[in-house]
Design an enzyme around this catalytic site. Structure first.
Site, PDB file in Angstrom:
ATOM      1  N   LYS A   1       0.837  -1.211   0.000  1.00 54.57           N
ATOM      2  CA  LYS A   1       0.000   0.000   0.000  1.00 54.57           C
ATOM      3  C   LYS A   1       0.871   1.260   0.000  1.00 54.57           C
ATOM      4  O   LYS A   1       0.677   2.163  -0.807  1.00 54.57           O
ATOM      5  CB  LYS A   1      -0.924   0.028   1.238  1.00 54.57           C
ATOM      6  CG  LYS A   1      -1.893  -1.131   1.322  1.00 54.57           C
ATOM      7  CD  LYS A   1      -2.806  -1.021   2.536  1.00 54.57           C
ATOM      8  CE  LYS A   1      -2.118  -1.127   3.873  1.00 54.57           C
ATOM      9  NZ  LYS A   1      -1.474  -2.408   4.157  1.00 54.57           N
TER      10      LYS A   1
ATOM     11  N   ARG B   1     -10.231   0.555   8.252  1.00 55.13           N
ATOM     12  CA  ARG B   1      -9.742  -0.796   8.516  1.00 55.13           C
ATOM     13  C   ARG B   1     -10.788  -1.657   9.204  1.00 55.13           C
ATOM     14  O   ARG B   1     -10.502  -2.818   9.536  1.00 55.13           O
ATOM     15  CB  ARG B   1      -8.539  -0.689   9.442  1.00 55.13           C
ATOM     16  CG  ARG B   1      -7.234  -1.063   8.786  1.00 55.13           C
ATOM     17  CD  ARG B   1      -6.154  -0.756   9.804  1.00 55.13           C
ATOM     18  NE  ARG B   1      -4.995  -1.529   9.577  1.00 55.13           N
ATOM     19  CZ  ARG B   1      -3.887  -1.008   9.017  1.00 55.13           C
ATOM     20  NH1 ARG B   1      -3.848   0.220   8.601  1.00 55.13           N
ATOM     21  NH2 ARG B   1      -2.840  -1.760   8.880  1.00 55.13           N
TER      22      ARG B   1
ATOM     23  N   ARG C   1      12.167  -6.247   5.580  1.00 57.47           N
ATOM     24  CA  ARG C   1      12.041  -4.782   5.542  1.00 57.47           C
ATOM     25  C   ARG C   1      12.887  -4.098   6.622  1.00 57.47           C
ATOM     26  O   ARG C   1      12.860  -4.470   7.786  1.00 57.47           O
ATOM     27  CB  ARG C   1      10.576  -4.383   5.730  1.00 57.47           C
ATOM     28  CG  ARG C   1      10.397  -2.868   5.831  1.00 57.47           C
ATOM     29  CD  ARG C   1       8.985  -2.444   5.595  1.00 57.47           C
ATOM     30  NE  ARG C   1       8.078  -2.899   6.630  1.00 57.47           N
ATOM     31  CZ  ARG C   1       6.782  -2.591   6.643  1.00 57.47           C
ATOM     32  NH1 ARG C   1       6.265  -1.855   5.676  1.00 57.47           N
ATOM     33  NH2 ARG C   1       6.013  -3.044   7.605  1.00 57.47           N
TER      34      ARG C   1
ATOM     35  N   ARG D   1      10.784  -2.186  11.851  1.00 60.19           N
ATOM     36  CA  ARG D   1       9.594  -1.760  12.571  1.00 60.19           C
ATOM     37  C   ARG D   1       9.324  -2.791  13.657  1.00 60.19           C
ATOM     38  O   ARG D   1       9.392  -3.991  13.384  1.00 60.19           O
ATOM     39  CB  ARG D   1       8.410  -1.702  11.583  1.00 60.19           C
ATOM     40  CG  ARG D   1       8.062  -0.281  11.182  1.00 60.19           C
ATOM     41  CD  ARG D   1       7.087  -0.208  10.057  1.00 60.19           C
ATOM     42  NE  ARG D   1       5.783  -0.824  10.326  1.00 60.19           N
ATOM     43  CZ  ARG D   1       4.748  -0.731   9.503  1.00 60.19           C
ATOM     44  NH1 ARG D   1       4.850  -0.037   8.375  1.00 60.19           N
ATOM     45  NH2 ARG D   1       3.599  -1.317   9.778  1.00 60.19           N
TER      46      ARG D   1
ATOM     47  N   ARG E   1      -0.868  -9.621  12.884  1.00 61.02           N
ATOM     48  CA  ARG E   1      -1.388  -8.587  11.975  1.00 61.02           C
ATOM     49  C   ARG E   1      -2.173  -9.235  10.826  1.00 61.02           C
ATOM     50  O   ARG E   1      -3.204  -8.708  10.404  1.00 61.02           O
ATOM     51  CB  ARG E   1      -0.244  -7.738  11.410  1.00 61.02           C
ATOM     52  CG  ARG E   1       0.329  -6.758  12.440  1.00 61.02           C
ATOM     53  CD  ARG E   1       1.694  -6.241  12.040  1.00 61.02           C
ATOM     54  NE  ARG E   1       1.702  -5.413  10.854  1.00 61.02           N
ATOM     55  CZ  ARG E   1       2.789  -5.149  10.126  1.00 61.02           C
ATOM     56  NH1 ARG E   1       3.956  -5.666  10.469  1.00 61.02           N
ATOM     57  NH2 ARG E   1       2.718  -4.367   9.072  1.00 61.02           N
TER      58      ARG E   1
END
Ligand code: AP5
Ligand code: MG
Length: 215
Positions: A13, A88, A127, A160, A171
């Site tokens: 996204k 969401r 990431r 993160r 998640r």
């Protein structure tokens, strides 16, 4: 153009929304980025949100709805936008519709990036980002020249906290239980635009542009 970007964590996204917002000259508004900035600054909002984010849970609806209403009341959404990470939940989607109805505006398309869990886990485990300038990296496809050091500014690369494997698993579960129902919500409004989210970022960007009829 008023757009929403939907998709599981790590579906791309942010990558795609930043690029598209620049191309079509609209505001990119990521609720995750806003919340992370609030946590970093230690604001009231940050203190309320931090424990939910760390656990990979959603921050309560009323907090997010107030945040978006503040942006709307400040006129930030008046010249087109891409909402990345909001809504969401069904209550968030309903609150957004009510807010736009009052303002006499609405959503043009809800772009859904479709990526399977295996690919998402691979992306999020690789990431990293720069703690100074926020530049993004991804191992092994886009590695820095020196391990752990940002090519651009020399800052330290970090992960993160919610990209730890156990949190990613939660998640994904939270997405399926609490967020996926809004796919149907927008399908029923005939604004859902599903886009296969696997391939190179360039390929995906082309699919989105074609789907939206953007030059
Ligand atoms: P948020 O920041 O929105 O996180 P997310 O939805 O979990 O998604 P990500 O930002 O991790 O992924 P992305 O889809 O943006 O993908 P990206 O482009 O980075 O939310 C964080 C938290 O905040 C939530 O868990 C919740 O606690 C809270 N929150 C936020 N909004 C909320 C709301 N409305 N209500 C309640 N709580 C809320 O890509 C991922 C990685 O893959 C990158 O490294 C990228 O380089 C790489 N990549 C991208 N595209 C490709 C590709 N095509 N091929 C290979 N790699 C790729
Ligand atoms: Mg993001």
């Amino acid at each position: 153009m008023n757009l929403i970007f939907l998709g599981a964590p790590g579906s791309g996204k942010g990558t795609q929304a930043v690029r598209l917002a620049e191309q079509i000259d609209v505001l990119h508004l990521s609720t995750g980025d806003l919340l992370r900035a609030a946590v970093k600054q230690g604001t009231d909002l940050g203190r309320k949100a931090e424990k939910f984010m760390k656990a990979g849970e959603l921050v309560p609806d009323d907090i997010l709805i107030d945040l978006i209403e503040e942006k709307q009341n400040a006129g930030d959404l008046n010249s087109g936008f891409i909402l990345d990470g909001f809504p969401r939940t069904i209550p968030q989607a309903e609150a957004l519709d009510a807010m736009f109805e009052r303002a006499g505006t609405g959503i043009d398309k809800a772009v859904l990036l479709d990526v399977d869990d295996e690919e998402i886990i691979k992306r999020l485990s690789g990431r990293m980002y720069c703690s100074e300038c926020q530049a993004g990296y991804n191992y092994p496809a886009n590695m820095p020249k020196v391990e752990g050091v940002c090519d651009r500014c020399g800052g330290k690369l970090v992960r993160r906290p919610d990209d730890e494997p156990e949190v990613v698993k939660n998640r994904l579960d939270v997405y399926k239980k609490q967020t996926q129902p809004i796919e149907d919500y927008y399908r029923k409004q005939s604004v859902l635009l599903p886009i296969p989210g696997v391939g190179t970022p360039d390929d995906i960007f082309d699919r989105i542009r074609k789907g939206l009829d953007v030059a």
